[in-house]
Design a protein around this motif. Structure first.
Motif, PDB file in Angstrom:
ATOM      1  N   SER A 171     -24.163  -7.718   1.203  1.00 63.08           N
ATOM      2  CA  SER A 171     -23.705  -9.065   0.844  1.00 63.08           C
ATOM      3  C   SER A 171     -23.086  -9.699   2.082  1.00 63.08           C
ATOM      4  N   ARG A 172     -23.937  -9.932   3.055  1.00 65.12           N
ATOM      5  CA  ARG A 172     -23.462 -10.370   4.375  1.00 65.12           C
ATOM      6  C   ARG A 172     -22.720 -11.698   4.335  1.00 65.12           C
ATOM      7  N   GLU A 173     -23.247 -12.669   3.602  1.00 66.33           N
ATOM      8  CA  GLU A 173     -22.593 -13.977   3.567  1.00 66.33           C
ATOM      9  C   GLU A 173     -21.191 -13.887   2.971  1.00 66.33           C
ATOM     10  N   CYS A 212     -12.473  -4.626   0.915  1.00 62.65           N
ATOM     11  CA  CYS A 212     -13.458  -5.434   0.186  1.00 62.65           C
ATOM     12  C   CYS A 212     -14.601  -5.848   1.108  1.00 62.65           C
ATOM     13  N   ARG A 213     -14.270  -6.245   2.322  1.00 67.29           N
ATOM     14  CA  ARG A 213     -15.310  -6.647   3.276  1.00 67.29           C
ATOM     15  C   ARG A 213     -16.231  -5.477   3.595  1.00 67.29           C
ATOM     16  N   LYS A 214     -15.657  -4.292   3.733  1.00 67.83           N
ATOM     17  CA  LYS A 214     -16.457  -3.101   4.011  1.00 67.83           C
ATOM     18  C   LYS A 214     -17.449  -2.844   2.876  1.00 67.83           C
ATOM     19  N   VAL A 215     -16.979  -2.958   1.635  1.00 69.11           N
ATOM     20  CA  VAL A 215     -17.853  -2.761   0.474  1.00 69.11           C
ATOM     21  C   VAL A 215     -18.963  -3.813   0.455  1.00 69.11           C
ATOM     22  N   LEU A 216     -18.601  -5.056   0.740  1.00 76.88           N
ATOM     23  CA  LEU A 216     -19.602  -6.118   0.759  1.00 76.88           C
ATOM     24  C   LEU A 216     -20.664  -5.872   1.837  1.00 76.88           C
ATOM     25  N   ASN A 217     -20.241  -5.433   2.991  1.00 70.24           N
ATOM     26  CA  ASN A 217     -21.195  -5.119   4.060  1.00 70.24           C
ATOM     27  C   ASN A 217     -22.120  -3.985   3.653  1.00 70.24           C
ATOM     28  N   GLU A 224     -18.919 -12.300   5.470  1.00 70.46           N
ATOM     29  CA  GLU A 224     -18.552 -13.235   6.539  1.00 70.46           C
ATOM     30  C   GLU A 224     -17.480 -14.214   6.068  1.00 70.46           C
ATOM     31  N   LEU A 225     -17.594 -14.687   4.841  1.00 64.68           N
ATOM     32  CA  LEU A 225     -16.562 -15.571   4.299  1.00 64.68           C
ATOM     33  C   LEU A 225     -15.222 -14.845   4.223  1.00 64.68           C
ATOM     34  N   LEU A 226     -15.270 -13.602   3.806  1.00 60.99           N
ATOM     35  CA  LEU A 226     -14.043 -12.809   3.723  1.00 60.99           C
ATOM     36  C   LEU A 226     -13.450 -12.578   5.111  1.00 60.99           C
ATOM     37  N   SER A 227     -14.291 -12.483   6.116  1.00 57.67           N
ATOM     38  CA  SER A 227     -13.802 -12.325   7.490  1.00 57.67           C
ATOM     39  C   SER A 227     -12.945 -13.502   7.919  1.00 57.67           C
ATOM     40  N   ILE A 228     -13.293 -14.695   7.455  1.00 66.40           N
ATOM     41  CA  ILE A 228     -12.497 -15.878   7.781  1.00 66.40           C
ATOM     42  C   ILE A 228     -11.117 -15.778   7.138  1.00 66.40           C
ATOM     43  N   VAL A 229     -11.086 -15.310   5.899  1.00 65.46           N
ATOM     44  CA  VAL A 229      -9.809 -15.128   5.206  1.00 65.46           C
ATOM     45  C   VAL A 229      -8.978 -14.063   5.927  1.00 65.46           C
ATOM     46  N   ILE A 230      -9.620 -12.989   6.350  1.00 67.87           N
ATOM     47  CA  ILE A 230      -8.926 -11.911   7.076  1.00 67.87           C
ATOM     48  C   ILE A 230      -8.336 -12.458   8.371  1.00 67.87           C
ATOM     49  N   LEU A 231      -9.093 -13.274   9.082  1.00 66.42           N
ATOM     50  CA  LEU A 231      -8.583 -13.892  10.312  1.00 66.42           C
ATOM     51  C   LEU A 231      -7.354 -14.737  10.022  1.00 66.42           C
TER      52      LEU A 231
END
Length: 88
Positions: free
Chosen positions: A27-29, A18-23, A32-39
């Motif tokens: 849809s950078r913001e 999902c993050r890859k598709v957003l990038n 980035e929010l999804l990156s926090i969830v991934i972490l």
């Protein structure tokens, strides 16, 4: 690997897709929010709690504060003055 870990790993893979598709859709913001969830999911999988993460961040900040700042772009473009000068 426990059943819960397998589920978390599956969720992690989906989140990363999902993050890859957003990038890719600029849809950078949201990415980035999804990156926090991934972490957060990765930390759960590795058994790292928020206190460990905070300790790591604090140590990184201490190290960064004690390291000399990198030369600025302006400083790099200007010729350096010689450290020694020949006097006749």
């Amino acid at each position: 690997m426990s059943h819960t870990d397998e589920q978390l790993q599956s969720v992690l893979e989906t989140l990363e897709e999902c993050r890859k598709v957003l990038n890719e859709s600029n849809s950078r913001e949201s990415a980035e929010l999804l990156s926090i969830v991934i972490l957060d999911v990765r930390m759960k999988l590795k058994g790292i709690d928020s206190a460990d993460l905070k300790a790591l961040c604090d140590e990184m900040l201490r190290s960064a504060a004690s390291a000399p700042p990198p030369p600025s772009k302006q400083t790099q473009d200007q010729p350096r003055r010689p450290l020694l000068r020949v006097v006749k």
